[in-house]
Design an enzyme around this catalytic site. Structure first.
Site, mmCIF file in Angstrom:
data_model
loop_
_atom_site.group_PDB
_atom_site.id
_atom_site.type_symbol
_atom_site.label_atom_id
_atom_site.label_comp_id
_atom_site.label_asym_id
_atom_site.label_seq_id
_atom_site.Cartn_x
_atom_site.Cartn_y
_atom_site.Cartn_z
ATOM 1 N N HIS A 163 17.599 -41.487 -20.492
ATOM 2 C CA HIS A 163 17.997 -42.904 -20.492
ATOM 3 C C HIS A 163 18.367 -43.424 -19.101
ATOM 4 O O HIS A 163 18.419 -44.622 -18.879
ATOM 5 C CB HIS A 163 19.101 -43.164 -21.528
ATOM 6 N N GLU A 201 32.891 -39.335 -14.021
ATOM 7 C CA GLU A 201 33.341 -40.112 -15.181
ATOM 8 C C GLU A 201 34.825 -39.884 -15.435
ATOM 9 O O GLU A 201 35.344 -38.786 -15.183
ATOM 10 C CB GLU A 201 32.558 -39.681 -16.426
ATOM 11 N N ASP A 220 24.091 -30.905 -18.286
ATOM 12 C CA ASP A 220 24.242 -32.221 -18.922
ATOM 13 C C ASP A 220 23.803 -33.354 -18.000
ATOM 14 O O ASP A 220 23.167 -34.304 -18.442
ATOM 15 C CB ASP A 220 25.714 -32.409 -19.337
ATOM 16 N N HIS A 225 19.406 -36.171 -15.508
ATOM 17 C CA HIS A 225 19.565 -37.509 -14.931
ATOM 18 C C HIS A 225 19.543 -37.542 -13.400
ATOM 19 O O HIS A 225 18.806 -38.298 -12.793
ATOM 20 C CB HIS A 225 20.896 -38.120 -15.377
ATOM 21 N N LYS A 324 33.580 -34.729 -15.484
ATOM 22 C CA LYS A 324 34.347 -35.439 -16.513
ATOM 23 C C LYS A 324 35.826 -35.440 -16.135
ATOM 24 O O LYS A 324 36.286 -34.579 -15.377
ATOM 25 C CB LYS A 324 34.208 -34.714 -17.855
HETATM 26 C C1 BG6 Z 1 24.616 -38.456 -21.226
HETATM 27 C C2 BG6 Z 1 25.524 -37.275 -21.072
HETATM 28 O O1 BG6 Z 1 23.266 -38.043 -21.192
HETATM 29 O O2 BG6 Z 1 24.873 -39.389 -20.194
HETATM 30 C C3 BG6 Z 1 26.967 -37.715 -21.102
HETATM 31 O O3 BG6 Z 1 25.288 -36.344 -22.116
HETATM 32 C C4 BG6 Z 1 27.222 -38.797 -20.075
HETATM 33 O O4 BG6 Z 1 27.844 -36.611 -20.902
HETATM 34 C C5 BG6 Z 1 26.192 -39.912 -20.204
HETATM 35 O O5 BG6 Z 1 28.519 -39.311 -20.272
HETATM 36 C C6 BG6 Z 1 26.319 -40.914 -19.065
HETATM 37 O O6 BG6 Z 1 25.451 -41.983 -19.282
HETATM 38 P P1 BG6 Z 1 25.986 -43.468 -19.449
HETATM 39 O O7 BG6 Z 1 24.770 -44.262 -19.688
HETATM 40 O O8 BG6 Z 1 26.948 -43.451 -20.588
HETATM 41 O O9 BG6 Z 1 26.677 -43.820 -18.194
#
Ligand code: BG6
Length: 461
Positions: A163, A201, A220, A225, A324
């Site tokens: 995503h 985060e 993760d 990403h 995190k």
């Molecule tokens: C996800 C992870 O793919 O992306 C999460 O599994 C993370 O741990 C998240 O918090 C972050 O994406 P976004 O779009 O919420 O900022």
């Protein structure tokens, strides 16, 4: 070819509820919306009416209130089924109309077992698959899954979803880099000292131990990403943004990427949060979170320096970090330029390298420059030129679902890109497994282990 039915495997799960359905609702009510049927499939026993009210509340959470999303929420159906069982799969597919898109919102092991079962039954022509991250659990399992998938469907009908590639700011990297003549000529090791891609985060585990405690921050966030974001920052200019050109350029740069100097024990570090307070909210020690197994030695903060071995980037560290329960939500790409070769004598004041920051949230771009200061014009000052990126009309999941439903793979991750990402992180996973890198503690609400602040990873020692 348009899709007639979207089938979500793992429909009663958290990902479907929190991210997929809100994105779908937004897409339906946007100018890009279209009509199709939605079937939810899961192991839980749910009535159609409970499923419909879940869909409807997820749509509302994503801000969708339009006629098209309301209609879909009224008409959608739910099937309790085992998606690894051939008979159950046949029954589900018989309920679809038109071309189906199957979205696997499932843990990797279940996705692998489900694909195994799907390979043994016949699928309607044109079927497309959407596969969530993590794709496999390591290079071997990802490669095996890829081999299995291409026997079921051609690569062009396989959408490996990440995503982050649907985030409008991430896509803004392309505009910034390739629609401005001023950046590309200096976008290289001659002029750039380092690149940091940070995704810190403030959120903790959020009840996701079942998945996260086996993945950890490296898998993760960095394996998927952040390496893809890095590929967009570092790739050669593609001649078009077509799926082949864009993904070809991304894959090329990933193929050239290794842990910096090939030394994971020196160019990676990991941490795990202990109890603390973030914005007035108390967070327990990670090890005390429900479902966490201390034996997994899971990191909640990971940082790795990578090198890209080609003419453009040789010697430049690309430092990727994510964690995190940190005190500050810092989500940005920072490109640090080299110092000027010579500052004319006569200037004074605090100068630093010019820095370009592309915010991944909030969506801002800023350039830190040295200019002649107020008062004495021979004293240098720092200024920040900043502007907001326009936001996209869809949230990231709406954007990736649009690609899936229109079978446009531009924002999907190609088989070789996924395998490269696993190859790149494999030496770090091995070094960590053999405890060649300490697992350090940091207090929830801090900015990571105190020691880390003293030395930037990848800085010349
Ligand atoms: C996800 C992870 O793919 O992306 C999460 O599994 C993370 O741990 C998240 O918090 C972050 O994406 P976004 O779009 O919420 O900022």
């Amino acid at each position: 070819m348009g899709i007639g039915t979207l089938i979500i495997f793992g429909a009663s799960g958290d990902l479907t509820q929190r991210l997929l359905l809100p994105g779908l609702g937004q897409l339906l009510d946007s100018k890009r919306g279209a009509d199709f049927k939605l079937i939810g499939v899961g192991q839980d026993k749910l009535s159609d009416s409970v499923w419909r009210s879940r869909v409807s509340s997820s749509f509302k959470a994503g801000g969708a209130k339009g006629a098209r999303s309301q209609k879909l929420a009224r008409e959608t159906t739910y099937v309790q089924a085992d998606v690894t069982n051939q008979d159950d799969l046949r029954k589900v597919l018989a309920l679809s109309t038109g071309t189906p898109a199957i979205y696997f919102a499932l843990p990797p092991r279940v996705t692998i077992a489900s694909c195994e079962a799907l390979s043994k039954i016949s699928l309607p022509s044109g079927t497309v698959f959407g596969l969530e991250k993590p794709f496999g659990t390591d290079l071997r399992s990802a490669a095996a899954l890829n081999r299995r998938l291409v026997k079921i469907l051609p690569e062009s009908q396989l959408h490996r979803v990440d995503h982050f590639l649907g985030k409008s700011t991430v896509l803004n990297v392309l505009g910034v880099r390739f629609a401005n003549r001023i950046l590309e000529p200096i976008w290289n090791s001659e002029n750039i000292a380092r690149v940091d891609i940070v995704f810190d985060e403030t959120l903790g585990l959020e009840g996701r131990a079942g998945y996260y405690d086996r993945a950890g921050a490296l898998v993760d966030m960095i394996q998927s990403h952040l390496l893809l974001v890095m590929a967009l920052v570092a790739m050669e200019p593609p001649s078009s943004l077509d799926a082949d050109d864009l993904r070809g350029s991304m894959a090329q740069v990933l193929r050239a990427t290794r842990v910096f100097k090939g030394e994971p024990e020196h160019f990676s570090r990991r941490g795990r949060y202990t109890s603390g307070t973030i914005a007035g909210k108390k967070l327990p020690d990670y090890l005390k979170e429900q479902g966490v197994d201390p034996k997994n030695r899971t990191e909640t903060l990971a940082e790795v320096a990578f090198g890209i071995e080609n003419w453009r980037w040789s010697g430049v560290p690309f430092v990727l970090r994510s964690g995190k329960a940190l005190g500050l939500a810092r989500k940005e790409i920072i490109v640090t330029f080299k110092d000027v070769p010579h500052l004319p004598k006569g200037f004074s004041g605090a100068t630093g390298p010019a820095t370009l920051r592309i915010g991944l949230s909030p969506d801002v771009i800023s350039l830190d420059l040295n200019i002649n200061g107020e008062g004495n014009p021979f004293t240098i000052d720092r200024v920040v030129l900043e502007t907001q990126f326009a936001s996209g009309d869809l949230a990231p999941y709406g954007e990736v679902l649009f690609g899936l439903l229109n079978n446009d793979p531009t924002l999907s991750v190609r088989a070789d890109e996924i395998e490269e990402c696993w190859r790149i992180v494999a030496p770090v996973l091995t070094a960590w497994k053999h405890n060649k890198v300490d697992l350090e503690n940091y207090r929830a609400g801090s900015n990571g282990p105190a020691r880390w602040a003293k030395r930037a990873l990848g800085a010349s020692q």
